[in-house]
Design an enzyme around this catalytic site. Sequence first.
Site, short mmCIF file in Angstrom:
data_model
loop_
_atom_site.label_atom_id
_atom_site.label_comp_id
_atom_site.label_asym_id
_atom_site.label_seq_id
_atom_site.Cartn_x
_atom_site.Cartn_y
_atom_site.Cartn_z
N ASN A 286 -28.00 4.65 11.74
CA ASN A 286 -27.07 5.04 12.94
C ASN A 286 -26.35 6.63 12.58
O ASN A 286 -25.55 6.34 11.63
CB ASN A 286 -26.33 4.00 13.30
CG ASN A 286 -25.06 4.50 14.37
OD1 ASN A 286 -25.41 5.55 15.01
ND2 ASN A 286 -24.12 3.59 14.55
N LYS B 215 -24.57 8.29 14.23
CA LYS B 215 -23.28 8.43 14.90
C LYS B 215 -23.03 10.08 15.23
O LYS B 215 -24.21 10.68 15.51
CB LYS B 215 -21.88 8.09 14.08
CG LYS B 215 -22.17 6.85 13.23
CD LYS B 215 -21.00 6.02 12.75
CE LYS B 215 -21.39 5.10 12.05
NZ LYS B 215 -20.22 4.19 11.75
N HIS C 260 -22.28 -0.79 20.21
CA HIS C 260 -21.76 -0.81 18.95
C HIS C 260 -20.18 -0.73 19.10
O HIS C 260 -19.58 -0.52 20.34
CB HIS C 260 -21.95 0.66 18.58
CG HIS C 260 -21.61 1.09 16.93
ND1 HIS C 260 -20.71 1.28 16.53
CD2 HIS C 260 -22.54 0.99 16.02
CE1 HIS C 260 -20.56 1.24 15.17
NE2 HIS C 260 -21.59 1.07 14.96
N GLU D 72 -17.73 1.00 17.85
CA GLU D 72 -17.16 2.09 18.06
C GLU D 72 -17.11 2.50 19.65
O GLU D 72 -16.05 3.12 20.07
CB GLU D 72 -17.65 3.26 17.39
CG GLU D 72 -17.59 3.07 15.75
CD GLU D 72 -18.35 3.78 14.92
OE1 GLU D 72 -19.09 4.39 15.20
OE2 GLU D 72 -18.15 3.37 13.75
N GLU E 43 -22.54 -6.83 12.79
CA GLU E 43 -21.63 -5.83 12.18
C GLU E 43 -20.27 -6.19 12.36
O GLU E 43 -19.58 -5.76 13.37
CB GLU E 43 -22.08 -4.60 12.94
CG GLU E 43 -23.38 -3.99 12.93
CD GLU E 43 -23.27 -2.54 13.01
OE1 GLU E 43 -23.89 -1.86 11.94
OE2 GLU E 43 -22.55 -1.91 13.93
N GLY F 266 -18.02 1.16 7.56
CA GLY F 266 -17.35 2.39 6.85
C GLY F 266 -16.12 2.12 6.12
O GLY F 266 -15.38 2.81 5.67
N SER G 156 -21.38 -1.19 5.74
CA SER G 156 -21.31 -0.73 4.39
C SER G 156 -22.45 -1.18 3.61
O SER G 156 -22.24 -1.50 2.39
CB SER G 156 -19.92 -1.39 3.68
OG SER G 156 -18.82 -0.83 4.43
C1 PEP Z 1 -22.70 1.28 11.55
O1 PEP Z 1 -21.82 2.16 12.19
O2 PEP Z 1 -23.47 0.96 12.43
C2 PEP Z 1 -22.55 1.05 10.29
C3 PEP Z 1 -23.05 0.04 9.72
O3 PEP Z 1 -21.93 1.94 9.53
P1 PEP Z 1 -21.72 1.96 7.77
O4 PEP Z 1 -22.90 1.53 7.36
O5 PEP Z 1 -21.07 3.30 7.57
O6 PEP Z 1 -20.60 0.88 7.59
#
Ligand code: PEP
Length: 246
Positions: A9, A11, A89, A91, A159, A165, A205
């Site tokens: 992803n 973003k 998601h 976000e 998630e 992040g 992460s």
């Molecule tokens: C995400 O935003 O879907 C995600 C998993 O981000 P990160 O791997 O940066 O934690």
Amino acid sequence: MRRKLAAGNWKMNGLSTDMGEVAALPTSLGVEVLICPPATLIDRMVRDPNTFVQVGGQDCHPNPNGAHTGDISAQMIADAGASHVILGHSERRQDHGETDALVRSKIDAAWSMSLVAVLCIGETEAQYQAGETLDVLRTQLAGSLPDGAAPGNLVIAYEPVWAIGTGLVPAMAEIEAVHGFIRTELATRFGTDTADGIRLLYGGSVKPGNADEIFAVPDVDGALVGGASLKAADFGAIITALDAAG
Ligand code: PEP
């Protein structure tokens, strides 16, 4: 048999000059690789002869077209050549106030265009601390998923919001318990055969340094990767770890 899936992803990151990161990913491995770039790069990524990845969108509007400035429809994402779309998601849920009901209507729109929906669910840190994780996931699944879920039209990404992040990752036993719970919830609603075929990704992460142990967890069929999907060196190492997990 569920085929492993490494999904990236991007973003709101990625310009045409970053296409080399996709071309540099390992090929000929036994896992599926999906990248969801910003909408501006979907067509370019689909057409690039140097890339073998599947391409997805990061969101879609429930309607096929209309007066919705700045939005993108499932029809447009499919027209650009993508095969998947991330929906729900955290976000989007946080920044745009997306509800489970809205996510559900977006999945319907995605399915109407034969796009595979990558549904994201996960608890916030406060919900995690309060021991509400499974209740939150049950509610999100019930509210976001339309009838008709099948292995060919749905991937679910667990998630935890507090892991995105941040460098934080749940204990492997927690990931195992949650993924097992999600599969049981799917079986209750859609039947065991369907539940056994739907891929469950862990996201939050994931890095080259923790990929091996995450991919060894039962019921983890791959990962949804944010930050570490932007560079071929990192995402390539995660893809290789997933392939090695068998
Ligand atoms: C995400 O935003 O879907 C995600 C998993 O981000 P990160 O791997 O940066 O934690």
